[in-house]
Scaffold this active site. Structure first.
Site, short mmCIF file in Angstrom:
data_model
loop_
_atom_site.label_atom_id
_atom_site.label_comp_id
_atom_site.label_asym_id
_atom_site.label_seq_id
_atom_site.Cartn_x
_atom_site.Cartn_y
_atom_site.Cartn_z
N LYS A 111 0.94 -1.05 0.01
CA LYS A 111 0.06 -0.04 0.01
C LYS A 111 0.84 1.18 0.14
CE LYS A 111 -3.70 -2.27 2.89
NZ LYS A 111 -4.93 -1.80 1.91
N ARG A 185 -10.27 -12.04 1.64
CA ARG A 185 -11.08 -13.08 1.02
C ARG A 185 -10.26 -14.44 1.32
NH1 ARG A 185 -10.82 -9.71 -4.55
NH2 ARG A 185 -10.82 -8.17 -2.71
#
Length: 222
Positions: A111, A185
């Site tokens: 990020k 996920r």
């Protein structure tokens, strides 16, 4: 009626305070190891059954997706199962599965540094399901509720998962990782499969929303 209302309010408020405090803790304090101790304390003080799985435990159960996320971290992952009224065979089972990324750097798909301080909050789903099962226990609800906390750090390192890696998740599904910042996920996948294997009648997963939602929906909402 007033006393019952007060008991309900107290249990809900204590749950909210627990979740809020855990989310606000520094990531070097609210680690998977520390959250496991919090879950253990809650279980012991409220008569709940708790299982705290480590890397070896998850590996024996072939939770390859969950373990892939934790590959790059020095901090060991924890897969926690907290059960309220586990012995009540006359009730269906509600399983709450919480995403618990105690710090999310994005891994190899790193990020940007802007606003990364909020990534300590990526365990909000796990904090929420822990708070929910605490409230259920305090209220002595006549239901079977199980909280599953999938706790790990998503860190870049020489052992971290790579883009294009393929892992075998619990249940045998293969997953190709195209972005290591899509870690939620992966941990939830193994958590939900585990919940289904326990014979859950209802499964609810709780997670902080992916930032990609802004791409799809925009940053304006009411």
């Amino acid at each position: 009626a007033i006393e019952a209302g007060a008991r309900l309010a107290e249990a809900v408020v204590l749950g909210v305070i627990l979740a809020r405090n855990l989310v606000n803790m520094p990531p070097n304090v609210a680690t998977p190891t520390q959250l496991a101790e919090v879950a253990r304390d809650i279980a012991e003080s409220h008569g709940m059954q708790v299982t705290i799985g480590d890397r070896e435990w998850a590996s024996e159960r072939r939770m390859g997706a969950f373990l892939a996320v934790a590959r790059g971290a020095g901090e060991p992952p924890k897969f926690i199962i907290l059960e309220h009224n586990t012995g009540r065979e006359d009730q269906g089972t509600i399983v709450l599965v919480g995403k618990g990324i105690t710090f999310d750097t994005g891994g190899i798909s790193l990020k940007g540094s802007s606003n990364m301080e909020t990534m300590k909050m990526d365990m909000g789903g796990a904090a929420t399901v822990l708070a929910a099962v605490l409230a259920a226990a305090r209220l002595q609800l006549p239901v079977r509720v199980t909280a599953v906390l999938c706790l790990a750090e998503n860190m870049p390192s020489g052992t971290a998962q790579r883009v294009s890696d393929v892992y075998v998740a619990r249940g045998g599904t293969t997953v190709e990782v195209m972005n290591t910042d899509a870690e939620g996920r992966l941990v939830l996948g193994d958590g939900i499969v585990h919940a289904s294997e326990r014979g859950a009648d209802v499964i609810v997963d709780v997670a902080t929303l992916t930032g990609a939602a802004v791409v799809a929906l925009g940053d304006r909402f009411s």
